[in-house]
Design a protein around this motif. Structure first.
Motif, PDB file in Angstrom:
ATOM      1  N   THR A 131     -82.790   2.142  -6.697  1.00  0.00           N
ATOM      2  CA  THR A 131     -81.717   1.985  -5.720  1.00  0.00           C
ATOM      3  C   THR A 131     -81.579   3.275  -4.926  1.00  0.00           C
ATOM      4  O   THR A 131     -81.814   4.374  -5.435  1.00  0.00           O
ATOM      5  CB  THR A 131     -80.367   1.678  -6.391  1.00  0.00           C
ATOM      6  N   ASN A 132     -81.165   3.147  -3.670  1.00  0.00           N
ATOM      7  CA  ASN A 132     -80.946   4.287  -2.795  1.00  0.00           C
ATOM      8  C   ASN A 132     -79.501   4.768  -2.906  1.00  0.00           C
ATOM      9  O   ASN A 132     -78.687   4.175  -3.615  1.00  0.00           O
ATOM     10  CB  ASN A 132     -81.270   3.899  -1.349  1.00  0.00           C
ATOM     11  N   PHE A 133     -79.158   5.810  -2.167  1.00  0.00           N
ATOM     12  CA  PHE A 133     -77.784   6.303  -2.146  1.00  0.00           C
ATOM     13  C   PHE A 133     -76.840   5.186  -1.720  1.00  0.00           C
ATOM     14  O   PHE A 133     -77.069   4.493  -0.723  1.00  0.00           O
ATOM     15  CB  PHE A 133     -77.646   7.461  -1.157  1.00  0.00           C
ATOM     16  N   GLY A 134     -75.759   4.997  -2.495  1.00  0.00           N
ATOM     17  CA  GLY A 134     -74.744   4.019  -2.128  1.00  0.00           C
ATOM     18  C   GLY A 134     -75.092   2.583  -2.461  1.00  0.00           C
ATOM     19  O   GLY A 134     -74.307   1.675  -2.225  1.00  0.00           O
ATOM     20  N   GLU A 135     -76.261   2.350  -3.062  1.00  0.00           N
ATOM     21  CA  GLU A 135     -76.709   0.984  -3.361  1.00  0.00           C
ATOM     22  C   GLU A 135     -76.505   0.667  -4.836  1.00  0.00           C
ATOM     23  O   GLU A 135     -76.761   1.501  -5.708  1.00  0.00           O
ATOM     24  CB  GLU A 135     -78.191   0.843  -3.008  1.00  0.00           C
ATOM     25  N   VAL A 136     -76.035  -0.541  -5.121  1.00  0.00           N
ATOM     26  CA  VAL A 136     -75.910  -1.059  -6.480  1.00  0.00           C
ATOM     27  C   VAL A 136     -76.661  -2.381  -6.530  1.00  0.00           C
ATOM     28  O   VAL A 136     -76.460  -3.247  -5.671  1.00  0.00           O
ATOM     29  CB  VAL A 136     -74.437  -1.264  -6.884  1.00  0.00           C
ATOM     30  N   GLN A 137     -77.528  -2.546  -7.505  1.00  0.00           N
ATOM     31  CA  GLN A 137     -78.389  -3.736  -7.546  1.00  0.00           C
ATOM     32  C   GLN A 137     -78.433  -4.334  -8.946  1.00  0.00           C
ATOM     33  O   GLN A 137     -78.547  -3.608  -9.940  1.00  0.00           O
ATOM     34  CB  GLN A 137     -79.812  -3.361  -7.103  1.00  0.00           C
ATOM     35  N   ASP A 181     -78.797   5.537  -6.541  1.00  0.00           N
ATOM     36  CA  ASP A 181     -79.872   6.510  -6.733  1.00  0.00           C
ATOM     37  C   ASP A 181     -80.404   6.494  -8.163  1.00  0.00           C
ATOM     38  O   ASP A 181     -80.436   7.505  -8.856  1.00  0.00           O
ATOM     39  CB  ASP A 181     -79.365   7.918  -6.375  1.00  0.00           C
ATOM     40  N   THR A 182     -80.844   5.322  -8.593  1.00  0.00           N
ATOM     41  CA  THR A 182     -81.303   5.112  -9.972  1.00  0.00           C
ATOM     42  C   THR A 182     -82.711   4.527  -9.972  1.00  0.00           C
ATOM     43  O   THR A 182     -83.047   3.705  -9.129  1.00  0.00           O
ATOM     44  CB  THR A 182     -80.345   4.169 -10.717  1.00  0.00           C
ATOM     45  N   SER A 226     -69.625  11.628  -4.669  1.00  0.00           N
ATOM     46  CA  SER A 226     -70.771  12.204  -3.958  1.00  0.00           C
ATOM     47  C   SER A 226     -72.091  11.566  -4.369  1.00  0.00           C
ATOM     48  O   SER A 226     -73.085  11.680  -3.638  1.00  0.00           O
ATOM     49  CB  SER A 226     -70.831  13.719  -4.205  1.00  0.00           C
ATOM     50  N   ARG A 227     -72.114  10.892  -5.512  1.00  0.00           N
ATOM     51  CA  ARG A 227     -73.345  10.234  -5.943  1.00  0.00           C
ATOM     52  C   ARG A 227     -73.743   9.107  -5.000  1.00  0.00           C
ATOM     53  O   ARG A 227     -74.909   8.691  -4.982  1.00  0.00           O
ATOM     54  CB  ARG A 227     -73.173   9.657  -7.358  1.00  0.00           C
ATOM     55  N   TYR A 228     -72.796   8.607  -4.224  1.00  0.00           N
ATOM     56  CA  TYR A 228     -73.051   7.459  -3.354  1.00  0.00           C
ATOM     57  C   TYR A 228     -73.303   7.857  -1.907  1.00  0.00           C
ATOM     58  O   TYR A 228     -73.360   7.004  -1.026  1.00  0.00           O
ATOM     59  CB  TYR A 228     -71.862   6.487  -3.422  1.00  0.00           C
ATOM     60  N   THR A 229     -73.455   9.137  -1.652  1.00  0.00           N
ATOM     61  CA  THR A 229     -73.691   9.619  -0.298  1.00  0.00           C
ATOM     62  C   THR A 229     -74.518  10.894  -0.363  1.00  0.00           C
ATOM     63  O   THR A 229     -74.590  11.556  -1.406  1.00  0.00           O
ATOM     64  CB  THR A 229     -72.356   9.899   0.425  1.00  0.00           C
ATOM     65  N   ASP A 230     -75.141  11.249   0.737  1.00  0.00           N
ATOM     66  CA  ASP A 230     -75.906  12.497   0.791  1.00  0.00           C
ATOM     67  C   ASP A 230     -75.082  13.642   1.363  1.00  0.00           C
ATOM     68  O   ASP A 230     -75.619  14.688   1.722  1.00  0.00           O
ATOM     69  CB  ASP A 230     -77.189  12.309   1.599  1.00  0.00           C
ATOM     70  N   VAL A 231     -73.758  13.450   1.442  1.00  0.00           N
ATOM     71  CA  VAL A 231     -72.857  14.495   1.926  1.00  0.00           C
ATOM     72  C   VAL A 231     -72.449  15.401   0.759  1.00  0.00           C
ATOM     73  O   VAL A 231     -72.058  14.918  -0.294  1.00  0.00           O
ATOM     74  CB  VAL A 231     -71.599  13.883   2.580  1.00  0.00           C
ATOM     75  N   VAL A 233     -67.141   2.180  -3.286  1.00  0.00           N
ATOM     76  CA  VAL A 233     -68.266   3.111  -3.343  1.00  0.00           C
ATOM     77  C   VAL A 233     -68.760   3.398  -1.934  1.00  0.00           C
ATOM     78  O   VAL A 233     -68.828   2.514  -1.086  1.00  0.00           O
ATOM     79  CB  VAL A 233     -69.414   2.548  -4.212  1.00  0.00           C
ATOM     80  N   GLY A 234     -69.075   4.663  -1.685  1.00  0.00           N
ATOM     81  CA  GLY A 234     -69.624   5.054  -0.399  1.00  0.00           C
ATOM     82  C   GLY A 234     -68.602   5.342   0.677  1.00  0.00           C
ATOM     83  O   GLY A 234     -68.967   5.818   1.755  1.00  0.00           O
TER      84      GLY A 234
END
Length: 350
Positions: A127-133, A148-149, A293-298, A318-319
């Protein structure tokens, strides 16, 4: 006054009601709307005006218009279960895409395993930043990946092995006593047969929360990356502890670092990310911002230790970093300064 002399009325704890309301909103948005669930919701709402107030308030904060539309059906004069058909129909078109996706997953699984369907599966999920699957595995288990997993899956007719390379994942394990379900993370190993638990690889520590059943915590080097990801180190794993539902443990490189009980409400709060929410109850602001912050690149920087220790409670999608920063500025009188598009600095408001 005389009529009430012999009556004792327990006023609800608003913080607990608020946490329960957030979980109900998440359950509705996750499409869990069968008659039994909705009757349970009806009973919960009828406990007090505070329950209804917090439910509607958090529904509005959720920010999803379909949730607000569904709330229009929650009328005191009707039983919620009788409205199930209307509630379900309002989302039918939205659910078709999800059903189609599940069908594609099932077809892909069958084609990849052939006659050994449910036994063999080799795949890597990310998963990418901010994504839950959420992913349906070939054995009937369910894997939910947080932001980000990365998880490697390797299943055969004799074992089920997964390697959590980074991030956090929740595992709802299908029972199969002949094939233990093993999750490698860092220098730890979590093993179960049929249960539900989450594993969070946080730097070098491994955090495990068990929501159902029991799992074994073991010390063992992770599977070797490259080639067949199912191949673990040749050394035998060392059993550290057997933990059960309601336990939270942290494993470090040198063994079991911490083990403590955790309430069902706290488990639901920690796992609320599966429904697209982050929930906090008196957590230090530094921890809250670390999770958000885990859900964004900021990158969020706190310049004052006193600000970092501020206790924060609330529920956020989230995000949605902007919404959190706005809430912090309004509630705590602090200032969120955007240094650039990837950097926010938190300071004391003058």
């Amino acid at each position: 006054m005389a009529d009430n002399d012999n009556k004792v009325v327990d006023l609800p704890d608003r913080q607990i009601v608020r946490e329960e309301a957030s979980l109900w909103v998440a359950r509705l948005d996750s499409r869990e709307n069968n008659p039994d669930v909705l009757n349970e919701l009806q009973n919960w709402l009828n406990k007090s005006p505070t329950h209804r107030e917090e439910f509607r308030r958090l529904s509005a904060l959720w920010g999803e218009m379909d949730i607000l539309d569904d709330l229009n059906y929650l009328d005191d004069s009707h039983n919620i279960a009788e409205q199930t058909t209307r509630y379900s129909n309002s989302r039918w078109l939205k659910r078709i895409g999800g059903i189609a996706a599940l069908l594609l997953i099932a077809i892909a699984s069958y084609l990849s395993t052939g006659p050994n369907k449910g036994l063999e599966q080799h795949a890597t999920f990310h998963t990418n930043f901010g994504e839950v699957q959420t992913i349906a595995l070939s054995d009937g288990s369910t894997l939910t990946l947080n932001t980000d997993t990365t998880v490697e899956v390797a299943m055969s007719g004799s074992e089920r092995r997964l390697n959590l390379l980074k991030g956090e994942a929740h595992f709802a394990v299908a029972k199969d006593a002949s094939r233990p379900f093993s999750v490698y993370a860092g220098h730890g190993l979590v093993r179960a047969v049929g249960t539900a638990f989450s594993v969070y690889l946080k730097k070098r520590d491994v955090e495990v929360i068990v929501s159902e059943g029991r799992v074994e915590l073991m010390a063992n080097p992770p599977p070797v990356s490259g080639g067949d990801s199912a191949q673990a180190d040749a050394s035998n794993p060392t059993l550290l502890k057997v933990i059960a539902a309601g336990d939270q443990a942290v494993m470090a490189d040198d063994g079991l670092k911490r083990l403590e009980p955790i309430s069902e409400i706290a488990i639901n709060r920690k796992l609320s990310w599966r429904s697209g929410m982050l929930a906090f109850a008196g957590d230090p602001l530094s921890d809250v911002l670390e999770q958000v912050s885990r859900y964004t690149d900021v990158r969020v920087e706190i310049t004052d230790a006193k600000i970092a220790a501020l206790p924060v409670g609330g529920y956020f999608k989230v995000g949605e970093l902007d919404g959190l920063l706005e809430a912090l500025e309004t509630t705590f009188g602090i200032r969120a300064e955007w240094v650039d598009e990837k950097h926010v600095r938190i300071t004391q408001s003058s």
